[in-house]
Design a protein around this motif. Structure first.
Motif, mmCIF file in Angstrom:
data_model
loop_
_atom_site.group_PDB
_atom_site.id
_atom_site.type_symbol
_atom_site.label_atom_id
_atom_site.label_comp_id
_atom_site.label_asym_id
_atom_site.label_seq_id
_atom_site.Cartn_x
_atom_site.Cartn_y
_atom_site.Cartn_z
ATOM 1 N N UNK A 30 0.817 -1.216 0.000
ATOM 2 C CA UNK A 30 0.000 0.000 0.000
ATOM 3 C C UNK A 30 0.849 1.263 0.000
ATOM 4 N N UNK A 31 2.183 1.108 0.064
ATOM 5 C CA UNK A 31 2.997 2.322 0.173
ATOM 6 C C UNK A 31 3.165 2.994 -1.185
ATOM 7 N N UNK A 32 3.434 4.274 -1.098
ATOM 8 C CA UNK A 32 3.488 5.116 -2.292
ATOM 9 C C UNK A 32 4.470 4.596 -3.351
ATOM 10 N N UNK A 33 5.684 4.232 -2.925
ATOM 11 C CA UNK A 33 6.691 3.815 -3.900
ATOM 12 C C UNK A 33 6.240 2.589 -4.683
ATOM 13 N N UNK A 34 5.624 1.636 -3.995
ATOM 14 C CA UNK A 34 5.182 0.435 -4.702
ATOM 15 C C UNK A 34 4.047 0.750 -5.654
ATOM 16 N N UNK A 38 4.753 0.767 -10.737
ATOM 17 C CA UNK A 38 4.273 -0.285 -11.619
ATOM 18 C C UNK A 38 4.654 -0.166 -13.084
ATOM 19 N N UNK A 39 4.586 1.037 -13.621
ATOM 20 C CA UNK A 39 4.904 1.169 -15.028
ATOM 21 C C UNK A 39 6.154 1.994 -15.247
ATOM 22 N N UNK A 40 6.976 1.489 -16.131
ATOM 23 C CA UNK A 40 8.087 2.310 -16.587
ATOM 24 C C UNK A 40 7.633 2.922 -17.903
ATOM 25 N N UNK A 78 -1.106 15.830 -8.191
ATOM 26 C CA UNK A 78 0.085 15.216 -7.600
ATOM 27 C C UNK A 78 0.288 13.800 -8.118
ATOM 28 N N UNK A 79 -0.784 13.037 -8.193
ATOM 29 C CA UNK A 79 -0.664 11.652 -8.650
ATOM 30 C C UNK A 79 -0.273 11.578 -10.119
ATOM 31 N N UNK A 80 -0.693 12.558 -10.914
ATOM 32 C CA UNK A 80 -0.282 12.607 -12.321
ATOM 33 C C UNK A 80 1.230 12.811 -12.400
ATOM 34 N N UNK A 81 1.764 13.766 -11.609
ATOM 35 C CA UNK A 81 3.218 13.955 -11.704
ATOM 36 C C UNK A 81 3.978 12.804 -11.085
ATOM 37 N N UNK A 82 3.446 12.235 -9.987
ATOM 38 C CA UNK A 82 4.110 11.048 -9.417
ATOM 39 C C UNK A 82 4.164 9.909 -10.436
ATOM 40 N N UNK A 83 3.169 9.855 -11.343
ATOM 41 C CA UNK A 83 3.136 8.789 -12.346
ATOM 42 C C UNK A 83 4.071 9.082 -13.504
ATOM 43 N N UNK A 84 4.686 10.267 -13.511
ATOM 44 C CA UNK A 84 5.626 10.606 -14.577
ATOM 45 C C UNK A 84 4.948 11.142 -15.831
ATOM 46 N N UNK A 85 3.687 11.484 -15.728
ATOM 47 C CA UNK A 85 2.982 12.042 -16.886
ATOM 48 C C UNK A 85 3.300 13.530 -16.961
ATOM 49 N N UNK A 86 3.838 13.969 -18.094
ATOM 50 C CA UNK A 86 4.162 15.384 -18.239
ATOM 51 C C UNK A 86 3.116 16.090 -19.097
ATOM 52 N N UNK A 87 2.816 15.500 -20.253
ATOM 53 C CA UNK A 87 1.761 16.127 -21.065
ATOM 54 C C UNK A 87 0.780 15.068 -21.556
ATOM 55 N N UNK A 88 -0.462 15.516 -21.795
ATOM 56 C CA UNK A 88 -1.488 14.537 -22.168
ATOM 57 C C UNK A 88 -1.282 13.974 -23.577
ATOM 58 N N UNK A 89 -1.666 12.725 -23.780
ATOM 59 C CA UNK A 89 -1.656 12.104 -25.110
ATOM 60 C C UNK A 89 -2.935 12.574 -25.840
#
Ligand code: ADP
Length: 284
Positions: A30-34, A38-40, A78-89
């Motif tokens: 349940x921790x944030x890092x895990x 999930x996706x690279x 915050x969750x979008x940036x934590x996921x590494x998403x910079x700009x929308x597809x």
């Protein structure tokens, strides 16, 4: 793959011929890092900038060019940036504002185009704005959103994304699919369930067992609809939208995704979506 076959999706309880399935998945960290590991990112999304997008329908909301324009709350941003998403597809640029505006949508886009965030982000935003049931133990849960995909791999990917984007919010996603111990999944539902992700057979199984009530459903997503038809899930999809308690198409938001748009998908769209639904085709 085994997960793609109808048999594997089927409920263990539904078929007495099948050996009883006792597999219980290990509980997820349940921790944030895990959650965010999930996706690279392996896809070069810059190439998407010159992809053609075909949009049709009336009163079309303007596309967004950045996630900032999507007017999402802080935790989602915050969750979008934590996921590494910079700009929308592209499917996110067009899909996000359409879904945020509460419109029904039929979108044609390939796997890997970013569909999942395109529907999850605006659904989560609306759930948080409108409020969801607090996660607490109850034998029957009434999710505000239901997401259906044809295989356990696909529904698990959607669930992993839902865990990322709902991290730190009051929204609890749960996933159900065939081949896993039904009792385990029922207990996961009982802990609280706002966004229920599932393969068609197991979802209907949970509804049939009275674990899941549908009367609070505000958002219904049918992902990879063409594959669902290919795999023979049309009766299940029709049973789901016709299940007792499921709000009519006028009273819910329905989103359909498909790689192709042949006649049988057009027929499903006409049956499941409001007449003024919007159509978006990305790079087809
Ligand atoms: P689909 O649902 O269309 O099959 P996904 O939404 O799963 O595709 O996206 C494919 C991959 O790209 C996933 O790993 C996802 O996390 C990542 N991804 C999606 N949108 C973006 C984005 N805007 N920026 C960076 N990565 C993204």
């Amino acid at each position: 793959a085994a997960g793609d076959s109808r048999g594997a999706e089927n409920s263990d309880a539904a078929d007495p011929e099948r050996p009883k399935v006792t597999y219980i998945p290990p509980s997820l960290p349940e921790d944030e890092d895990s959650i965010f590991s999930h996706y690279k990112m392996g896809i070069n999304f810059d190439k998407y900038d010159d992809i053609l997008v075909d949009v049709s329908g009336t009163n079309l909301p303007a596309a967004i060019m950045t996630f900032e324009e999507a007017k999402l709350c802080e935790s989602l941003k915050n969750n979008i940036s934590r996921s590494g998403y910079v700009k929308p597809t592209p499917v996110q640029k067009y899909g996000l504002p359409i879904i945020s505006a509460g419109r029904d949508l039929m979108a044609c886009a390939q796997t890997g185009s970013g569909k999942t965030a395109a529907f999850l982000l605006p659904i989560l935003q609306q759930l948080m704005a409108d409020g969801v049931a607090a996660s607490r133990f109850s034998e029957i849960q009434e999710p505000e959103a239901v997401i259906v995909a044809p295989t356990r791999e696909l529904i698990n990917q959607i669930y992993q994304e839902a865990r990322k984007f709902s991290f730190g919010t009051c929204v609890r996603p749960v996933v159900v699919y065939g081949g896993v111990n039904t009792g385990y999944q029922m207990r996961e539902i009982e802990k609280g369930c706002n966004v229920l992700c599932g393969t068609p057979g197991r979802l209907l199984d949970m509804i049939g067992r009275g674990k899941v009530g549908l009367s609070k459903v505000r958002h219904l997503v049918l992902d990879e609809a063409d594959r669902m038809l290919d795999m023979g899930f049309e009766p299940d999809m029709r049973r789901l939208v016709g299940s007792p308690g499921m709000p009519s198409k006028e009273e819910r938001q329905t989103l359909m995704f498909s790689a192709t748009f042949p006649e049988d998908i057009q027929r499903l769209a006409a049956d499941f979506l409001k007449v003024d639904y919007l159509f978006v085709a990305v790079g087809v």
